[in-house]
Design a protein around this motif. Structure first.
Motif, short mmCIF file in Angstrom:
data_model
loop_
_atom_site.label_atom_id
_atom_site.label_comp_id
_atom_site.label_asym_id
_atom_site.label_seq_id
_atom_site.Cartn_x
_atom_site.Cartn_y
_atom_site.Cartn_z
N ALA A 70 0.84 -1.20 0.00
CA ALA A 70 0.00 0.00 0.00
C ALA A 70 0.87 1.25 0.00
N PHE A 71 1.94 1.24 0.78
CA PHE A 71 2.86 2.36 0.83
C PHE A 71 3.48 2.58 -0.55
N LYS A 72 3.91 1.48 -1.17
CA LYS A 72 4.54 1.56 -2.48
C LYS A 72 3.58 2.13 -3.53
N ALA A 73 2.31 1.68 -3.49
CA ALA A 73 1.31 2.15 -4.46
C ALA A 73 1.02 3.64 -4.28
N ALA A 74 1.05 4.12 -3.05
CA ALA A 74 0.69 5.51 -2.78
C ALA A 74 1.88 6.46 -2.85
N ARG A 75 3.06 5.97 -2.46
CA ARG A 75 4.18 6.89 -2.28
C ARG A 75 5.47 6.49 -2.97
N GLY A 76 5.47 5.35 -3.61
CA GLY A 76 6.70 4.87 -4.23
C GLY A 76 7.42 3.90 -3.30
N THR A 77 8.54 3.42 -3.74
CA THR A 77 9.29 2.41 -2.99
C THR A 77 9.74 2.98 -1.64
N PRO A 78 9.38 2.27 -0.57
CA PRO A 78 9.80 2.76 0.75
C PRO A 78 11.30 2.60 0.96
N ASP A 79 11.88 3.55 1.67
CA ASP A 79 13.30 3.40 1.99
C ASP A 79 13.44 2.47 3.21
N ARG A 80 14.64 2.21 3.62
CA ARG A 80 14.90 1.26 4.71
C ARG A 80 14.21 1.67 6.01
N GLU A 81 14.22 2.94 6.33
CA GLU A 81 13.55 3.41 7.56
C GLU A 81 12.04 3.21 7.48
N ASP A 82 11.45 3.49 6.31
CA ASP A 82 10.01 3.27 6.13
C ASP A 82 9.66 1.80 6.28
N VAL A 83 10.47 0.94 5.68
CA VAL A 83 10.23 -0.51 5.76
C VAL A 83 10.25 -0.95 7.22
N ALA A 84 11.24 -0.49 7.98
CA ALA A 84 11.35 -0.86 9.39
C ALA A 84 10.15 -0.34 10.19
N ALA A 85 9.73 0.89 9.93
CA ALA A 85 8.59 1.47 10.65
C ALA A 85 7.29 0.73 10.31
N ILE A 86 7.11 0.40 9.05
CA ILE A 86 5.91 -0.32 8.63
C ILE A 86 5.88 -1.71 9.25
N ASP A 87 7.02 -2.38 9.25
CA ASP A 87 7.10 -3.71 9.83
C ASP A 87 6.82 -3.66 11.33
#
Length: 190
Positions: A70-87
């Motif tokens: 969902a993040f990727k569809a709305a905002r583009g590829t998440p960076d490492r910090e985004d991935v960690a926060a989402i997880d």
């Protein structure tokens, strides 16, 4: 015990949210969760519409993937910090319940009143979890406003995610936060 459960009035006067990232096992077992969710449904509901749904999110890895996509569809590829926060968001606390506001249309009951009922359900859910001896927290964040997440959780056009309710045991003492000053937020009329 972090909240005074000696009476309903004491519970309401001392209830506070826990940080989902600090919640640990155990969470409610199946019977406790059923009791919590059943209590949550006992909210004002003009017209008896039940304009809300609850989704118990059990597969946290799949939920993390849903949020990443969902993040990727709305905002583009998440960076490492985004991935960690989402997880972290997807996996924190032992129990996670998504609450959907599902207004009934057409209805003589205004949509706003139906949405308020969904908010009341969220608060009842948090309070019922607290009454069972757990800590809980009602969180929104970007995922609560993302149409991909809403649809994946069963939401339809016009529905909204009222939020995510995290439930678990306190991993550390709950912090009290500043509360509004009574006279600043209450007035009598006329």
């Amino acid at each position: 015990m972090f909240n005074d459960l000696s009476s309903p009035a004491a519970l309401l006067a001392t209830r506070r949210s826990g940080k989902p990232r600090d919640m640990v096992a155990p969470g409610p077992d199946a019977d406790q969760l059923r009791a919590i969710l059943s209590a949550a449904m006992r909210v004002p509901d003009h017209g008896k519409l039940a304009p809300w749904r609850m989704v118990v999110i059990e597969d946290r890895a799949a939920f993390a993937t849903l949020l990443q996509n969902a993040f990727k569809a709305a905002r583009g590829t998440p960076d490492r910090e985004d991935v960690a926060a989402i997880d972290q968001f997807a996996r924190q606390a032992p129990t996670l319940v998504a609450v959907l506001s599902t207004t009934v249309e057409p209805s003589k009951i205004p949509a706003w009143e139906q949405r308020l009922s969904a908010g009341a359900l969220c608060m009842n859910l948090v309070t019922a979890a607290t009454a069972q001896g757990f800590v809980a927290s009602w969180i929104t964040g970007w995922a609560a406003f993302d149409p991909h997440v809403l649809r994946a959780l069963g939401g339809k056009d016009g529905d909204r995610l009222a939020g995510f309710i995290f439930i678990g045991s306190a991993g550390q003492a709950l912090e009290e936060r500043p509360r509004p000053v009574y006279d600043d937020v209450v007035r009598h009329w006329p």
